[in-house]
Design a protein around this motif. Structure first.
Motif, PDB file in Angstrom:
ATOM      1  N   LYS A   1       2.529   6.155  -1.642  1.00  0.00           N
ATOM      2  CA  LYS A   1       1.229   5.651  -1.192  1.00  0.00           C
ATOM      3  C   LYS A   1       0.053   6.514  -1.613  1.00  0.00           C
ATOM      4  CE  LYS A   1       1.619   2.463   2.574  1.00  0.00           C
ATOM      5  NZ  LYS A   1       2.554   2.569   3.683  1.00  0.00           N
ATOM      6  N   SER A   2       0.185   7.822  -1.383  1.00  0.00           N
ATOM      7  CA  SER A   2      -0.975   8.665  -1.675  1.00  0.00           C
ATOM      8  C   SER A   2      -1.232   8.707  -3.176  1.00  0.00           C
ATOM      9  CB  SER A   2      -0.779  10.064  -1.105  1.00  0.00           C
ATOM     10  OG  SER A   2       0.514  10.534  -1.409  1.00  0.00           O
ATOM     11  N   ALA A   3      -0.148   8.719  -3.950  1.00  0.00           N
ATOM     12  CA  ALA A   3      -0.335   8.723  -5.403  1.00  0.00           C
ATOM     13  C   ALA A   3      -1.001   7.429  -5.868  1.00  0.00           C
ATOM     14  CB  ALA A   3       1.001   8.909  -6.103  1.00  0.00           C
ATOM     15  N   ARG A   4      -0.633   6.305  -5.249  1.00  0.00           N
ATOM     16  CA  ARG A   4      -1.205   5.017  -5.647  1.00  0.00           C
ATOM     17  C   ARG A   4      -2.717   5.010  -5.511  1.00  0.00           C
ATOM     18  NH1 ARG A   4       2.207   1.408  -1.846  1.00  0.00           N
ATOM     19  NH2 ARG A   4       4.135   2.432  -2.438  1.00  0.00           N
ATOM     20  N   ALA A   5      -3.174   5.452  -4.343  1.00  0.00           N
ATOM     21  CA  ALA A   5      -4.608   5.445  -4.091  1.00  0.00           C
ATOM     22  C   ALA A   5      -5.302   6.349  -5.098  1.00  0.00           C
ATOM     23  CB  ALA A   5      -4.880   5.918  -2.672  1.00  0.00           C
ATOM     24  N   ASP A   6      -4.684   7.481  -5.336  1.00  0.00           N
ATOM     25  CA  ASP A   6      -5.254   8.435  -6.265  1.00  0.00           C
ATOM     26  C   ASP A   6      -5.362   7.838  -7.676  1.00  0.00           C
ATOM     27  OD1 ASP A   6      -6.260  10.944  -6.899  1.00  0.00           O
ATOM     28  OD2 ASP A   6      -4.292  11.648  -7.581  1.00  0.00           O
ATOM     29  N   ILE A   7      -4.312   7.151  -8.098  1.00  0.00           N
ATOM     30  CA  ILE A   7      -4.299   6.570  -9.447  1.00  0.00           C
ATOM     31  C   ILE A   7      -5.453   5.573  -9.607  1.00  0.00           C
ATOM     32  CG2 ILE A   7      -2.997   5.064 -11.012  1.00  0.00           C
ATOM     33  CD1 ILE A   7      -0.416   6.338  -9.787  1.00  0.00           C
ATOM     34  N   GLU A   8      -5.638   4.740  -8.587  1.00  0.00           N
ATOM     35  CA  GLU A   8      -6.720   3.753  -8.660  1.00  0.00           C
ATOM     36  C   GLU A   8      -8.065   4.406  -8.865  1.00  0.00           C
ATOM     37  OE1 GLU A   8      -5.425   0.546  -5.388  1.00  0.00           O
ATOM     38  OE2 GLU A   8      -7.394   0.285  -6.341  1.00  0.00           O
ATOM     39  N   VAL A   9      -8.287   5.473  -8.101  1.00  0.00           N
ATOM     40  CA  VAL A   9      -9.568   6.161  -8.196  1.00  0.00           C
ATOM     41  C   VAL A   9      -9.696   6.860  -9.548  1.00  0.00           C
ATOM     42  CG1 VAL A   9     -10.960   8.026  -7.227  1.00  0.00           C
ATOM     43  CG2 VAL A   9      -9.671   6.492  -5.712  1.00  0.00           C
ATOM     44  N   GLN A  10      -8.671   7.586  -9.910  1.00  0.00           N
ATOM     45  CA  GLN A  10      -8.722   8.364 -11.147  1.00  0.00           C
ATOM     46  C   GLN A  10      -8.914   7.492 -12.383  1.00  0.00           C
ATOM     47  OE1 GLN A  10      -8.868  11.581 -11.224  1.00  0.00           O
ATOM     48  NE2 GLN A  10      -8.476  11.818  -9.046  1.00  0.00           N
ATOM     49  N   LEU A  11      -8.379   6.287 -12.342  1.00  0.00           N
ATOM     50  CA  LEU A  11      -8.519   5.418 -13.516  1.00  0.00           C
ATOM     51  C   LEU A  11      -9.737   4.509 -13.406  1.00  0.00           C
ATOM     52  CD1 LEU A  11      -4.832   4.266 -14.182  1.00  0.00           C
ATOM     53  CD2 LEU A  11      -6.166   5.937 -15.462  1.00  0.00           C
ATOM     54  N   GLY A  12     -10.384   4.544 -12.255  1.00  0.00           N
ATOM     55  CA  GLY A  12     -11.558   3.698 -12.060  1.00  0.00           C
ATOM     56  C   GLY A  12     -11.236   2.213 -12.051  1.00  0.00           C
ATOM     57  N   LEU A  13     -10.084   1.852 -11.511  1.00  0.00           N
ATOM     58  CA  LEU A  13      -9.746   0.432 -11.435  1.00  0.00           C
ATOM     59  C   LEU A  13     -10.709  -0.262 -10.482  1.00  0.00           C
ATOM     60  CD1 LEU A  13      -5.835   0.475 -11.232  1.00  0.00           C
ATOM     61  CD2 LEU A  13      -7.296   0.360 -13.253  1.00  0.00           C
ATOM     62  N   LYS A  14     -10.954  -1.537 -10.752  1.00  0.00           N
ATOM     63  CA  LYS A  14     -11.890  -2.284  -9.901  1.00  0.00           C
ATOM     64  C   LYS A  14     -11.162  -3.359  -9.114  1.00  0.00           C
ATOM     65  CE  LYS A  14     -14.598  -3.691 -13.034  1.00  0.00           C
ATOM     66  NZ  LYS A  14     -15.617  -4.241 -13.908  1.00  0.00           N
ATOM     67  N   ASN A  15     -11.201  -3.272  -7.811  1.00  0.00           N
ATOM     68  CA  ASN A  15     -10.535  -4.263  -6.952  1.00  0.00           C
ATOM     69  C   ASN A  15      -9.147  -4.607  -7.459  1.00  0.00           C
ATOM     70  OD1 ASN A  15     -12.868  -4.540  -5.414  1.00  0.00           O
ATOM     71  ND2 ASN A  15     -13.695  -5.979  -6.929  1.00  0.00           N
ATOM     72  N   ALA A  16      -8.447  -3.614  -7.876  1.00  0.00           N
ATOM     73  CA  ALA A  16      -7.127  -3.893  -8.447  1.00  0.00           C
ATOM     74  C   ALA A  16      -6.218  -4.452  -7.370  1.00  0.00           C
ATOM     75  CB  ALA A  16      -6.526  -2.626  -9.014  1.00  0.00           C
ATOM     76  N   ARG A  17      -5.454  -5.480  -7.716  1.00  0.00           N
ATOM     77  CA  ARG A  17      -4.475  -5.958  -6.761  1.00  0.00           C
ATOM     78  C   ARG A  17      -3.169  -5.229  -7.035  1.00  0.00           C
ATOM     79  NH1 ARG A  17      -2.480 -12.036  -6.280  1.00  0.00           N
ATOM     80  NH2 ARG A  17      -0.532 -11.474  -5.252  1.00  0.00           N
ATOM     81  N   LEU A  18      -2.522  -4.858  -5.939  1.00  0.00           N
ATOM     82  CA  LEU A  18      -1.274  -4.112  -6.075  1.00  0.00           C
ATOM     83  C   LEU A  18      -0.090  -5.073  -6.100  1.00  0.00           C
ATOM     84  CD1 LEU A  18       0.290  -1.416  -5.987  1.00  0.00           C
ATOM     85  CD2 LEU A  18       0.153  -1.532  -3.503  1.00  0.00           C
ATOM     86  N   PHE A  19       0.722  -4.948  -7.118  1.00  0.00           N
ATOM     87  CA  PHE A  19       1.943  -5.752  -7.201  1.00  0.00           C
ATOM     88  C   PHE A  19       3.139  -4.816  -7.124  1.00  0.00           C
ATOM     89  CE2 PHE A  19      -1.281  -8.180  -9.425  1.00  0.00           C
ATOM     90  CZ  PHE A  19      -1.070  -9.482  -9.004  1.00  0.00           C
ATOM     91  N   ILE A  20       3.921  -4.938  -6.087  1.00  0.00           N
ATOM     92  CA  ILE A  20       5.110  -4.090  -5.985  1.00  0.00           C
ATOM     93  C   ILE A  20       6.341  -4.977  -5.999  1.00  0.00           C
ATOM     94  CG2 ILE A  20       6.351  -2.363  -4.648  1.00  0.00           C
ATOM     95  CD1 ILE A  20       3.872  -1.630  -3.244  1.00  0.00           C
ATOM     96  N   SER A  21       7.228  -4.736  -6.921  1.00  0.00           N
ATOM     97  CA  SER A  21       8.436  -5.559  -6.916  1.00  0.00           C
ATOM     98  C   SER A  21       9.555  -4.774  -6.243  1.00  0.00           C
ATOM     99  CB  SER A  21       8.830  -5.948  -8.327  1.00  0.00           C
ATOM    100  OG  SER A  21       9.420  -4.854  -8.970  1.00  0.00           O
ATOM    101  N   SER A  22      10.602  -5.462  -5.917  1.00  0.00           N
ATOM    102  CA  SER A  22      11.719  -4.788  -5.257  1.00  0.00           C
ATOM    103  C   SER A  22      12.271  -3.702  -6.158  1.00  0.00           C
ATOM    104  CB  SER A  22      12.821  -5.789  -4.961  1.00  0.00           C
ATOM    105  OG  SER A  22      13.987  -5.080  -4.602  1.00  0.00           O
ATOM    106  N   PHE A  23      12.647  -2.607  -5.544  1.00  0.00           N
ATOM    107  CA  PHE A  23      13.230  -1.528  -6.323  1.00  0.00           C
ATOM    108  C   PHE A  23      14.754  -1.598  -6.342  1.00  0.00           C
ATOM    109  CE2 PHE A  23       9.158  -0.274  -7.074  1.00  0.00           C
ATOM    110  CZ  PHE A  23       9.121   0.829  -7.904  1.00  0.00           C
ATOM    111  N   ASP A  24      15.259  -2.661  -5.772  1.00  0.00           N
ATOM    112  CA  ASP A  24      16.709  -2.787  -5.738  1.00  0.00           C
ATOM    113  C   ASP A  24      17.232  -3.165  -7.115  1.00  0.00           C
ATOM    114  OD1 ASP A  24      19.295  -3.077  -5.095  1.00  0.00           O
ATOM    115  OD2 ASP A  24      19.051  -4.794  -3.763  1.00  0.00           O
TER     116      ASP A  24
END
Ligand code: ADP
Ligand code: ZN
Length: 704
Positions: free
Chosen positions: A177-200
């Motif tokens: 979670k914390s890395a995700r938020a950081d990545i969005e900020v660091q890359l300057g994404l705009k209103n990016a929607r998060l898509f997470i698929s199953s890791f199974d």
């Protein structure tokens, strides 16, 4: 040609359906919006930007730090007739010019770039291109929270800001979670929607083998590799020395193997890696450095020679197997000594507490007696509702029994040795060993000396570790691994608390588990002769073109060909992974080979418990099932017992007489409710078969 996403998927890539989330991600991108894609390795991330790239009338830039991977991806795209190029430090200055001209002329659909090259040219020729999409692969590299921080990535934000109207897509397989938020900020994404698929990763079977002595471990690994001749596998070791030893051992047994570690020159490593990718070397024995930058879809197995340091690393490493979705096997070996060693390492280093915590979670996983995939996924925040049926615990569910007496024996041993000794000494004392150290310390005079003679050394070890996991005993790594009794442990010792233990199950080597549930009906109907011929043809073409074999066709496609035996263009196009371009380039050659086999009848063989169940339902006897499936009768009995335990309609009582159940019950009781098969077998003078014992125990434990 039609160019809707689904038509492109079918015609260019040869696949029938999108995987979960792919279509939504593609549509959002086509609508010009930013996305954050979190999918496991092999989950199909690339498709999410490759299809939009084909839809847009300009160029798509793909940023990746993994230079060797870029070349593979570009080759794979070109094999599908897609105009792709890469631009990184591995190309010569004169080639650079050619790539730039092609890009300027609009002849490139996807351009893969390393971040440093991108930054270097972002204000020169790159600015003049008609950029329609930017995909940032391995996006976790931008975050200092991640495990693979690359400073160049932080400069990508300026690039993003220079293209405010272009959709950006960040992709990664690892980000909490914390890395995700950081990545969005660091890359300057705009209103990016998060898509997470199953890791199974359902196609990966999971097996753990604990406390296997080194010699046996080598032997087992060799046998394992032997069963998988001609298939690619990776063995991860902790030390460089180990990689060399293991490779040496396997080579001595005639395997195609190489080692790989950070002590080798870049050139040597490159060579080893290339040979592996091209299937010239089948097995790589490596330190964890190996595998980061390779995109080999047909790695069929991964073995960990030692306990990994944390579950993140473990999951990533086993994830390198089976990226093509075909059944693949993983096996983890661990010894307590690995754990002790790492704990000591961790003590000195940064973040010691966190690292040790992660290590403990890793050990808990290794020692778990419940479905391993459940544990693993829950660690990553995903909760399975039922057991997976594709791990060693599911295959060999442990049997519970009242272990109070055993626990008391062990605890009293610890107490009498004044909590100064470790596991080995405790077991030696319990088993009444004549070991000199035991005598020297005067322990042969203790009351507990020899009270646990009837339990094997290995089993004692297992029980004691269970006691530690249940919090009755603590292993003091800071005091030479001496055992201490916890407050709960004292209660047990005083008889205030009962203890449940599980029978140690070490599947016998010959009954090595086979993966059960698969998306593709797999080896069952693959005609091995056709498959082998198709492989040869694929190798020959790959060699001629100097690309890895899977760039021509994946193993999955070849397997499907050897099941479906396509001999017309339409049939050939129906194979997963065959698009127009591959059909045109290779269709004739492959169909020619297939046609030669078309009349040959296909042998049937499939290794699942469910198949046993099917045959059982058809009314076959265990002997008939065993004969039909070419398995041991004991194995069939064990399948039936398991099905019974799972609540399936299996009438076990039909296969084992009341008389025998009573005999087993008596032995079971005499042995202190021991659920191990061997002591019972011996107790009954080897007169009752293991299969019957196993079934009787299942009945007894279920209250019959
Ligand atoms: P990732 O980048 O997430 O590790 P890849 O993009 O390399 O995964 O995809 C893994 C494999 O799955 C590739 O062989 C790819 O061609 C295949 N694949 C991707 N999407 C699909 C699909 N919709 N149907 C079938 N196979 C697919
Ligand atoms: Zn399981």
């Amino acid at each position: 040609m039609e160019s809707t996403p689904i038509a492109l998927l079918k015609n260019i890539f040869g696949y029938d359906n999108f995987r979960p989330l792919q279509q939504e991600i593609i549509e959002r991108t086509l609508a010009g919006k930013d996305s954050f894609v979190l999918m496991p390795t092999g989950g199909g991330k690339s498709m999410c930007f490759q299809i939009p790239a084909l839809c847009f009338d300009g160029i798509t830039i793909v940023v990746s730090p993994l230079i060797s991977l870029m070349k593979d991806q570009v080759q794979a795209l070109r094999a599908n007739g897609i105009k792709a190029d890469f631009f990184n430090s591995s190309i010569l200055p004169e080639e650079e010019g050619a790539v730039i001209s092609r890009a300027k002329r609009g002849e490139i659909k996807l351009l893969y770039m390393s971040p440093e090259k991108l930054i270097a040219v972002s204000t020169t020729w790159l600015r003049d291109l008609n950029i329609k999409l930017v995909a940032i692969d391995e996006a976790h590299c931008v975050s200092m929270w991640g495990h693979d921080f690359r400073p160049e990535y932080t400069q990508l934000k300026a690039f993003r800001n220079s293209l405010p109207d272009v959709p950006f897509m960040a992709l990664t397989a690892t980000a909490d979670k914390s890395a995700r938020a950081d990545i969005e900020v660091q890359l300057g994404l705009k209103n990016a929607r998060l898509f997470i698929s199953s890791f199974d990763r359902k196609n990966l079977s999971i097996e753990v083998r604990g406390q296997v002595p080194k010699k046996k471990k080598l032997y087992e690994i060799e046998r394992f590799a032997e069963q998988k001749r001609n298939e690619s596998g990776i063995i991860y070791c902790l030390s460089r020395k180990n990689t060399e030893e293991v490779a040496e051992y396997l080579r001595g047994h005639g395997h195609s193997v190489a080692f790989y570690h950070a002590g080798m020159s870049a050139e040597e490593r490159e060579q080893v890696q290339t040979a592996f990718i091209h299937d010239d070397t089948k097995i790589i024995v490596a330190t964890i450095a190996f595998g980061m930058g390779i995109d080999k879809s047909n790695v069929r197995w991964v073995i960990h020679y030692n306990l990994p340091k944390n579950l993140e690393g473990y999951y990533q490493e086993i994830g390198r197997a089976g990226r093509d979705g075909l059944p693949s096997e993983t096996r983890l070996y661990y010894n307590m000594s690995d754990f002790v060693l790492y704990s000591q390492f961790a003590d000195g280093g940064a973040n010691a507490a966190m690292q040790k915590d992660k290590l403990s979670r890793m050990l808990q996983f290794a020692e778990a007696k419940s479905c391993r995939r459940k544990i693993l996924l829950s660690y990553f925040g995903e909760h399975l509702t039922s057991d997976c049926g594709n791990c060693d615990v599911c295959d060999n569910p442990p049997m519970h029994f009242d272990g109070t007496i055993l626990a008391q024996k062990a605890l009293s041993g610890v107490a009498r040795m004044k909590e100064k000794e470790g596991i080995t000494m405790l077991i030696n004392v319990l088993r009444g060993s004549a070991n000199a150290e035991v005598h020297a310390a005067g322990y042969s005079q203790l009351k507990t000396y020899g009270v646990g003679r009837d339990v094997s050394y290995i089993d004692w070890r297992d029980y004691i570790i269970q006691l530690a996991n249940q919090g009755l005993i603590e292993i003091m790594y800071s005091e030479g691994s001496a055992l201490k009794i916890t407050p709960i442990g004292w209660k047990v010792l005083k008889g205030d608390l009962p203890v449940r233990l599980t029978t140690p199950v070490q599947p016998e080597e010959k009954n090595i588990r086979k993966p059960i549930s698969m998306q593709l009906s797999t080896d069952a109907e693959v005609d091995p002769h056709v498959y082998e011929e198709l492989r040869k043809l694929r190798s020959a073409i790959a060699r001629e073109k100097n690309v890895p074999a899977y760039v021509i066709f994946s193993d999955k496609s070849l397997k499907q060909m050897s099941i479906d035996l396509p001999v017309t263009e339409n049939e050939f196009l129906a194979i997963s992974g065959v698009g127009m371009n591959k059909m045109e380039q290779y269709g004739d050659e492959f169909m020619e080979v297939i046609a030669k086999f078309k009349h040959v009848p296909k042998p049937r063989k499939s290794p699942t418990i469910l198949e046993t169940f099917d045959l059982y339902k058809q009314g076959l006897s265990p002997e008939e099932i065993a004969a039909k499936r070419n398995l041991q009768v004991t194995t069939i009995y064990s399948h039936l017992s398991q099905l019974y335990t799972e609540g399936k309609e299996v009438d076990l009582e039909k296969f084992v007489s009341k008389d025998i159940v009573e005999k087993v019950r008596a032995a079971f009781n005499d042995l202190g409710k021991n659920t191990e098969l061997k002591p019972i077998f011996e107790k009954l003078n080897e007169q009752v078969s293991y299969g019957e014992i196993r079934m009787s125990l299942t009945l007894i434990l279920s209250g019959k």
